[in-house]
Scaffold this motif. Sequence first.
Motif, PDB file in Angstrom:
ATOM      1  N   THR A   7      -5.148  -8.431   8.787  1.00  0.00           N
ATOM      2  CA  THR A   7      -4.035  -7.646   9.297  1.00  0.00           C
ATOM      3  C   THR A   7      -3.284  -7.041   8.115  1.00  0.00           C
ATOM      4  N   VAL A   8      -2.976  -5.744   8.204  1.00  0.00           N
ATOM      5  CA  VAL A   8      -2.229  -5.074   7.148  1.00  0.00           C
ATOM      6  C   VAL A   8      -0.976  -4.433   7.747  1.00  0.00           C
ATOM      7  N   LEU A   9       0.031  -4.243   6.894  1.00  0.00           N
ATOM      8  CA  LEU A   9       1.304  -3.714   7.345  1.00  0.00           C
ATOM      9  C   LEU A   9       1.757  -2.597   6.424  1.00  0.00           C
ATOM     10  N   GLY A  10       2.296  -1.530   7.017  1.00  0.00           N
ATOM     11  CA  GLY A  10       2.937  -0.460   6.269  1.00  0.00           C
ATOM     12  C   GLY A  10       4.398  -0.405   6.670  1.00  0.00           C
ATOM     13  N   TRP A  11       5.294  -0.281   5.685  1.00  0.00           N
ATOM     14  CA  TRP A  11       6.724  -0.325   5.954  1.00  0.00           C
ATOM     15  C   TRP A  11       7.399   0.893   5.344  1.00  0.00           C
ATOM     16  N   ASP A  12       8.004   1.706   6.203  1.00  0.00           N
ATOM     17  CA  ASP A  12       8.833   2.839   5.801  1.00  0.00           C
ATOM     18  C   ASP A  12      10.275   2.400   6.010  1.00  0.00           C
ATOM     19  N   GLY A  28     -15.583  -5.311  10.235  1.00  0.00           N
ATOM     20  CA  GLY A  28     -16.110  -4.223   9.412  1.00  0.00           C
ATOM     21  C   GLY A  28     -15.022  -3.526   8.607  1.00  0.00           C
ATOM     22  N   GLY A  29     -13.758  -3.927   8.798  1.00  0.00           N
ATOM     23  CA  GLY A  29     -12.645  -3.312   8.093  1.00  0.00           C
ATOM     24  C   GLY A  29     -12.030  -2.138   8.830  1.00  0.00           C
ATOM     25  N   GLY A  30     -12.560  -1.821  10.023  1.00  0.00           N
ATOM     26  CA  GLY A  30     -11.986  -0.747  10.831  1.00  0.00           C
ATOM     27  C   GLY A  30     -10.784  -1.238  11.616  1.00  0.00           C
ATOM     28  N   ILE A  31     -10.057  -0.311  12.172  1.00  0.00           N
ATOM     29  CA  ILE A  31      -8.857  -0.663  12.941  1.00  0.00           C
ATOM     30  C   ILE A  31      -9.257  -1.068  14.363  1.00  0.00           C
ATOM     31  N   GLN A  32      -8.935  -2.300  14.690  1.00  0.00           N
ATOM     32  CA  GLN A  32      -9.192  -2.851  16.027  1.00  0.00           C
ATOM     33  C   GLN A  32      -8.062  -2.463  16.972  1.00  0.00           C
ATOM     34  N   SER A  33      -6.826  -2.546  16.477  1.00  0.00           N
ATOM     35  CA  SER A  33      -5.660  -2.126  17.251  1.00  0.00           C
ATOM     36  C   SER A  33      -4.486  -1.942  16.299  1.00  0.00           C
ATOM     37  N   THR A  34      -3.446  -1.310  16.804  1.00  0.00           N
ATOM     38  CA  THR A  34      -2.262  -1.031  15.998  1.00  0.00           C
ATOM     39  C   THR A  34      -1.017  -1.358  16.806  1.00  0.00           C
ATOM     40  N   GLU A  35      -0.047  -1.944  16.138  1.00  0.00           N
ATOM     41  CA  GLU A  35       1.247  -2.229  16.731  1.00  0.00           C
ATOM     42  C   GLU A  35       2.316  -1.698  15.784  1.00  0.00           C
ATOM     43  N   PHE A  36       3.463  -1.308  16.314  1.00  0.00           N
ATOM     44  CA  PHE A  36       4.523  -0.785  15.451  1.00  0.00           C
ATOM     45  C   PHE A  36       5.887  -0.984  16.081  1.00  0.00           C
ATOM     46  N   LEU A  58      -1.747  -8.341   3.924  1.00  0.00           N
ATOM     47  CA  LEU A  58      -1.245  -7.451   2.875  1.00  0.00           C
ATOM     48  C   LEU A  58      -0.230  -6.503   3.500  1.00  0.00           C
ATOM     49  N   ALA A  59       0.882  -6.318   2.802  1.00  0.00           N
ATOM     50  CA  ALA A  59       1.892  -5.347   3.235  1.00  0.00           C
ATOM     51  C   ALA A  59       2.194  -4.412   2.077  1.00  0.00           C
ATOM     52  N   LEU A  60       2.360  -3.152   2.400  1.00  0.00           N
ATOM     53  CA  LEU A  60       2.825  -2.165   1.427  1.00  0.00           C
ATOM     54  C   LEU A  60       4.177  -1.660   1.894  1.00  0.00           C
ATOM     55  N   LEU A  61       5.149  -1.756   1.013  1.00  0.00           N
ATOM     56  CA  LEU A  61       6.516  -1.312   1.273  1.00  0.00           C
ATOM     57  C   LEU A  61       6.768  -0.077   0.425  1.00  0.00           C
ATOM     58  N   GLU A  62       7.182   0.996   1.091  1.00  0.00           N
ATOM     59  CA  GLU A  62       7.448   2.225   0.350  1.00  0.00           C
ATOM     60  C   GLU A  62       8.603   1.995  -0.621  1.00  0.00           C
ATOM     61  N   LYS A  63       8.354   2.340  -1.892  1.00  0.00           N
ATOM     62  CA  LYS A  63       9.373   2.208  -2.936  1.00  0.00           C
ATOM     63  C   LYS A  63      10.273   3.433  -2.859  1.00  0.00           C
ATOM     64  N   VAL A  64      11.467   3.225  -2.375  1.00  0.00           N
ATOM     65  CA  VAL A  64      12.398   4.320  -2.122  1.00  0.00           C
ATOM     66  C   VAL A  64      13.638   4.174  -2.999  1.00  0.00           C
ATOM     67  N   HIS A  65      14.370   5.239  -3.098  1.00  0.00           N
ATOM     68  CA  HIS A  65      15.643   5.238  -3.815  1.00  0.00           C
ATOM     69  C   HIS A  65      16.569   6.247  -3.151  1.00  0.00           C
ATOM     70  N   ALA A  66      17.830   6.132  -3.438  1.00  0.00           N
ATOM     71  CA  ALA A  66      18.808   7.059  -2.875  1.00  0.00           C
ATOM     72  C   ALA A  66      18.544   8.465  -3.420  1.00  0.00           C
ATOM     73  N   GLU A 147      -2.414   2.485   6.718  1.00  0.00           N
ATOM     74  CA  GLU A 147      -3.798   2.931   6.497  1.00  0.00           C
ATOM     75  C   GLU A 147      -4.175   2.807   5.020  1.00  0.00           C
ATOM     76  N   VAL A 148      -3.250   3.113   4.121  1.00  0.00           N
ATOM     77  CA  VAL A 148      -3.500   2.908   2.683  1.00  0.00           C
ATOM     78  C   VAL A 148      -3.707   1.420   2.415  1.00  0.00           C
ATOM     79  N   ALA A 149      -2.892   0.572   3.033  1.00  0.00           N
ATOM     80  CA  ALA A 149      -3.038  -0.883   2.871  1.00  0.00           C
ATOM     81  C   ALA A 149      -4.408  -1.336   3.380  1.00  0.00           C
ATOM     82  N   ARG A 150      -4.852  -0.782   4.503  1.00  0.00           N
ATOM     83  CA  ARG A 150      -6.167  -1.136   5.041  1.00  0.00           C
ATOM     84  C   ARG A 150      -7.266  -0.797   4.032  1.00  0.00           C
ATOM     85  N   LYS A 151      -7.221   0.389   3.491  1.00  0.00           N
ATOM     86  CA  LYS A 151      -8.238   0.802   2.515  1.00  0.00           C
ATOM     87  C   LYS A 151      -8.199  -0.074   1.268  1.00  0.00           C
ATOM     88  N   MET A 152      -6.991  -0.422   0.811  1.00  0.00           N
ATOM     89  CA  MET A 152      -6.863  -1.292  -0.360  1.00  0.00           C
ATOM     90  C   MET A 152      -7.441  -2.675  -0.094  1.00  0.00           C
TER      91      MET A 152
END
Length: 161
Positions: A7-12, A28-36, A58-66, A147-152
Amino acid sequence: MADPWKTVLGWDPGSAAGAVCVHLLDHGGGIQSTEFLRFSKSTDSDIVEFVREFSPDLALLEKVHAMPSQGVSSSFKFGASFGLAQGILTACAVPWSLITPQKWQKGYSVPPSKGAQRKRELKAIAQRLFPAHKFTLEEPDAWLIAEVARKMLVAQTRGRG
């Protein structure tokens, strides 16, 4: 549905217009389902429960700034949302990394644009990749980061990362 392989997570981390997305992967590494979750329709407790429920590998958190154009109050709320994301992922023992917008958007060939136009471009890209979902402007970043997290994760587990 079979149990997911990973399971992978993307956070905006927008304060009101952000979202979090989980892709459950098949063997196989493909997406079985998605929740958000969209933050405009969720409480902080909802987000914690969402992360705990899916326990991402694995989670990827977008590195943001003001942004210079943001007011003080908006910048404070944005920073608080970013800190909340870090705290939730850490408290839930989720392996996570920061990823800059430039890095995660690179693979999507996002045309140079800013603000609302950029959001519309990302929405169009997400809609092409995930045609079964009808996107609002709040969701695409989180889905694309996931999706980037999935590929990584797939590359790492297959020895190419």
